[in-house]
Structure formats: structure tokens, C-alpha cells
Design a protein around this motif. Sequence first.
Motif, mmCIF file in Angstrom:
data_model
loop_
_atom_site.group_PDB
_atom_site.id
_atom_site.type_symbol
_atom_site.label_atom_id
_atom_site.label_comp_id
_atom_site.label_asym_id
_atom_site.label_seq_id
_atom_site.Cartn_x
_atom_site.Cartn_y
_atom_site.Cartn_z
ATOM 1 N N TRP A 134 13.549 -4.537 -14.069
ATOM 2 C CA TRP A 134 12.138 -4.351 -14.227
ATOM 3 C C TRP A 134 11.160 -3.760 -13.617
ATOM 4 C CZ3 TRP A 134 16.728 -6.428 -11.858
ATOM 5 C CH2 TRP A 134 16.735 -8.274 -12.377
ATOM 6 N N SER A 135 9.924 -3.735 -14.357
ATOM 7 C CA SER A 135 9.136 -3.170 -14.005
ATOM 8 C C SER A 135 8.031 -4.064 -12.885
ATOM 9 C CB SER A 135 8.387 -2.471 -14.914
ATOM 10 O OG SER A 135 7.736 -2.905 -15.651
ATOM 11 N N VAL A 136 7.611 -2.967 -11.347
ATOM 12 C CA VAL A 136 6.806 -3.687 -10.667
ATOM 13 C C VAL A 136 5.556 -3.000 -10.708
ATOM 14 C CG1 VAL A 136 6.263 -4.188 -8.196
ATOM 15 C CG2 VAL A 136 8.982 -4.834 -9.637
ATOM 16 N N GLN A 137 4.283 -3.203 -11.032
ATOM 17 C CA GLN A 137 3.045 -2.642 -10.476
ATOM 18 C C GLN A 137 2.944 -2.775 -8.804
ATOM 19 O OE1 GLN A 137 -0.007 -4.181 -12.956
ATOM 20 N NE2 GLN A 137 0.218 -2.995 -14.242
ATOM 21 N N MET A 138 2.571 -1.233 -8.435
ATOM 22 C CA MET A 138 2.118 -0.535 -6.901
ATOM 23 C C MET A 138 0.711 -0.787 -7.513
ATOM 24 S SD MET A 138 4.615 -2.608 -4.962
ATOM 25 C CE MET A 138 4.631 -1.063 -3.545
ATOM 26 N N PRO A 139 0.196 -0.326 -6.356
ATOM 27 C CA PRO A 139 -1.443 0.991 -6.248
ATOM 28 C C PRO A 139 -0.725 2.553 -6.921
ATOM 29 C CG PRO A 139 -1.155 -0.509 -4.559
ATOM 30 C CD PRO A 139 0.633 0.005 -5.057
ATOM 31 N N ASN A 140 -1.773 3.027 -7.958
ATOM 32 C CA ASN A 140 -1.866 4.270 -8.423
ATOM 33 C C ASN A 140 -1.827 5.121 -6.902
ATOM 34 O OD1 ASN A 140 -2.343 3.792 -11.492
ATOM 35 N ND2 ASN A 140 -3.670 3.082 -11.439
ATOM 36 N N THR A 141 -1.487 6.206 -7.606
ATOM 37 C CA THR A 141 -1.462 7.794 -6.284
ATOM 38 C C THR A 141 -1.855 8.136 -6.829
ATOM 39 O OG1 THR A 141 1.219 7.149 -6.705
ATOM 40 C CG2 THR A 141 0.209 5.791 -4.911
ATOM 41 N N TYR A 142 -1.770 8.615 -8.523
ATOM 42 C CA TYR A 142 -1.852 10.264 -8.924
ATOM 43 C C TYR A 142 -3.088 10.907 -9.068
ATOM 44 C CZ TYR A 142 0.374 14.042 -11.585
ATOM 45 O OH TYR A 142 0.486 16.058 -12.218
ATOM 46 N N VAL A 143 -3.369 11.120 -8.059
ATOM 47 C CA VAL A 143 -4.750 11.453 -8.395
ATOM 48 C C VAL A 143 -5.608 12.640 -8.799
ATOM 49 C CG1 VAL A 143 -5.542 10.753 -6.048
ATOM 50 C CG2 VAL A 143 -5.210 12.979 -5.873
ATOM 51 N N PRO A 144 -4.398 13.535 -9.471
ATOM 52 C CA PRO A 144 -5.443 15.103 -10.092
ATOM 53 C C PRO A 144 -5.385 14.784 -11.920
ATOM 54 C CG PRO A 144 -2.580 15.314 -8.864
ATOM 55 C CD PRO A 144 -3.087 13.735 -8.765
ATOM 56 N N MET A 145 -5.107 13.508 -12.167
ATOM 57 C CA MET A 145 -5.274 12.644 -12.711
ATOM 58 C C MET A 145 -6.190 11.646 -12.876
ATOM 59 S SD MET A 145 -2.089 13.653 -16.084
ATOM 60 C CE MET A 145 -3.681 13.363 -17.447
ATOM 61 N N PHE A 146 -5.813 10.659 -11.915
ATOM 62 C CA PHE A 146 -6.589 9.140 -12.205
ATOM 63 C C PHE A 146 -6.856 8.794 -10.102
ATOM 64 C CE2 PHE A 146 -2.724 9.195 -15.104
ATOM 65 C CZ PHE A 146 -3.012 8.624 -15.555
ATOM 66 N N ASN A 147 -7.932 8.728 -10.275
ATOM 67 C CA ASN A 147 -8.722 7.719 -9.415
ATOM 68 C C ASN A 147 -7.963 6.695 -8.854
ATOM 69 O OD1 ASN A 147 -11.113 8.783 -9.782
ATOM 70 N ND2 ASN A 147 -11.571 7.658 -11.426
ATOM 71 N N LEU A 148 -8.146 6.236 -7.321
ATOM 72 C CA LEU A 148 -6.795 5.341 -6.749
ATOM 73 C C LEU A 148 -7.767 4.066 -7.028
ATOM 74 C CD1 LEU A 148 -6.382 7.435 -2.517
ATOM 75 C CD2 LEU A 148 -5.080 7.186 -4.153
ATOM 76 N N ASP A 149 -6.887 3.041 -7.215
ATOM 77 C CA ASP A 149 -7.096 1.438 -7.421
ATOM 78 C C ASP A 149 -7.888 1.326 -6.480
ATOM 79 O OD1 ASP A 149 -5.383 1.157 -9.629
ATOM 80 O OD2 ASP A 149 -4.239 0.499 -8.181
ATOM 81 N N ALA A 150 -9.390 0.739 -6.701
ATOM 82 C CA ALA A 150 -9.976 0.139 -5.350
ATOM 83 C C ALA A 150 -9.818 -0.896 -4.470
ATOM 84 C CB ALA A 150 -11.231 -1.037 -6.076
ATOM 85 N N PRO A 151 -9.971 -0.627 -3.211
ATOM 86 C CA PRO A 151 -8.588 -1.624 -2.141
ATOM 87 C C PRO A 151 -8.376 -2.664 -2.789
ATOM 88 C CG PRO A 151 -10.924 -0.098 -1.069
ATOM 89 C CD PRO A 151 -11.094 -0.464 -2.777
ATOM 90 N N GLY A 152 -10.053 -3.517 -3.177
ATOM 91 C CA GLY A 152 -9.347 -4.977 -3.769
ATOM 92 C C GLY A 152 -8.188 -4.701 -4.526
ATOM 93 N N LEU A 153 -8.018 -4.089 -5.765
ATOM 94 C CA LEU A 153 -6.756 -4.131 -6.199
ATOM 95 C C LEU A 153 -6.021 -3.980 -5.741
ATOM 96 C CD1 LEU A 153 -6.339 -3.511 -10.281
ATOM 97 C CD2 LEU A 153 -6.380 -2.021 -10.173
ATOM 98 N N ALA A 154 -5.362 -2.965 -5.376
ATOM 99 C CA ALA A 154 -4.256 -2.132 -4.613
ATOM 100 C C ALA A 154 -3.893 -3.202 -3.407
ATOM 101 C CB ALA A 154 -5.026 -1.057 -3.420
ATOM 102 N N ARG A 155 -4.712 -4.264 -2.742
ATOM 103 C CA ARG A 155 -4.156 -5.154 -2.084
ATOM 104 C C ARG A 155 -3.498 -6.708 -3.412
ATOM 105 N NH1 ARG A 155 -8.476 -4.080 0.804
ATOM 106 N NH2 ARG A 155 -8.162 -2.906 2.494
ATOM 107 N N GLN A 156 -4.552 -6.601 -4.405
ATOM 108 C CA GLN A 156 -4.202 -7.664 -5.711
ATOM 109 C C GLN A 156 -2.285 -7.588 -6.120
ATOM 110 O OE1 GLN A 156 -6.679 -8.380 -9.016
ATOM 111 N NE2 GLN A 156 -4.762 -9.052 -10.127
ATOM 112 N N LYS A 157 -2.803 -5.532 -6.059
ATOM 113 C CA LYS A 157 -1.125 -5.311 -6.673
ATOM 114 C C LYS A 157 0.195 -6.062 -5.586
ATOM 115 C CE LYS A 157 -2.907 -1.879 -10.512
ATOM 116 N NZ LYS A 157 -2.158 -0.648 -10.515
ATOM 117 N N LEU A 158 -0.352 -5.411 -4.477
ATOM 118 C CA LEU A 158 1.009 -5.707 -3.641
ATOM 119 C C LEU A 158 0.688 -7.406 -3.153
ATOM 120 C CD1 LEU A 158 -0.681 -2.806 -0.798
ATOM 121 C CD2 LEU A 158 2.062 -3.256 -1.977
ATOM 122 N N GLU A 159 -0.150 -8.360 -3.490
ATOM 123 C CA GLU A 159 -0.052 -9.232 -3.411
ATOM 124 C C GLU A 159 0.901 -10.203 -4.318
ATOM 125 O OE1 GLU A 159 -3.511 -10.768 -2.820
ATOM 126 O OE2 GLU A 159 -3.903 -10.008 -0.776
#
Length: 246
Positions: free
Chosen positions: A105-130
Amino acid sequence: MICYFSATGNSRWVAQQLADLTGDALCDMAACLKEGCLPALPEDTERVGLVFPVHSWYVPAPVLRFLTRLSVPASAYRYAVCTCGDDVGKGMSRLAEHFPLDAAWSVQMPNTYVPMFNLDAPGLARQKLEEARARLPRLAESIRKKEHAWEVCEGGCPWLKTYVVQPLFTHCYIGTRAFRADDACISCGLCEKNCPVSAIHLAEGRPVWSKACIHCMACLHGCPAKAIQYGKGTRKKGQYRLEDYL
């Protein structure tokens, strides 16, 4: 047993949720590799789970090292759960070529690789966790029943990502020269302590990175003084702390 590898906490959280739901014991891969002591699995072990993040559409090198040394009873049910910001390419299929899996299985979680990408917006991060929290009980039920399942989000052009882009990215981009600790560094040593692959040591109170670095960004996100950066673009992107969204 659930063997997990985690840097910024996402995969550890998923592993803990599954352990609570299945009653299985947890094993920290990073700690085992550092101590040079792998778990001894009895012949009657019913299931063995792996939980880890996907790094550029494949399995982190420490996880592969752990698996080459792990002896799993032939009768055990084997499964893997990988965490990702978006998709995993053919990472799980490639892993299964070397470490056969009964389920994945794969499970989406908040992005953390900031050298190339932005962090997820707080709302999106919470949505992924929920969404992950709501989905994990179903995964745990499949694990308890030893179901054969393959629910992995491969995304677009998965073969190209895993078999072409990933090796090139690892060879050309993964390095340590762009890491730095600015004048805000308080020489607390947490970066050295928290690095899952022991790639950091302090020299004259400042962190120095070795070639063992896997770009997990645990040092950057875990720095209490926000002193660690990678290149010129990470400072404005901030830090990721899982506990801020739980």
C-alpha cells in the motif's frame, strides 16, 4: 512485527498506528542498523511488515541494507506500506523483485523534501493526515486477514520515474555541499543525534555532513534554531513538524 524507517516522523506515525491496530511489535530499522543488531524472527512468525518513505520513487538505501540482512521465515505474510507526498512510481514493484511481497500500500503524507518542493499548505497537510488516519484501519484489517492486495499510487510515467529519473537524481543531485548551518546554530547536537544514518558529526560546534547522507531532511526540519539550510531556497519554505498537524 512491523519494521519501520523514518526521518521526519511520517512513516513512524503510520507504523505506530498500524501497530496499535494489529497488536504487532515495532522495530526501528535505523536503530538496528546503527547498533548492528537485527531482530531474530521466530519460525512461527505470522507476518512481517515494512513501513518507510519513498525517496525519489524508490526505497531508501538504509531500508534496502536492512532487508538484505533480515531473515524472514518462508511462511510469513510479507507486506509493505510506503509513505509519499504524491506518488511512488514503480518503487514498490521494484522492491518486490528483490524482496517478495504479498501486499503493498502507499499512503499519502505531507511533503517534506524542501530542496525541490514547497511544504504542503497547512490545510492540505491536515487533510492528508485525516485521510490516512481514516484509511489505516482498513489496511490493518487486510493485514490481520493476510489479504493479497496491491493498492499503490504509481502516478504518471511510473517506470520512467523509478528506473530512469531516480538513478540520475541520486547520482547527480544527492550531495552534501549545499548543506550549511548559519549563525543561528546553538551547537545543541540534535542534528547529529536525530540523523537516521549517522551522517552528521559536530566539528567545532557545527554540523558536518558525510557522504552517508540520504537527503531525508531530518536535520533541517528538526533544528530547534532553524539554522540548517540546503542551498539558497529552503529558508523561506520553513520546517515540517508532524506534531503541528496531529
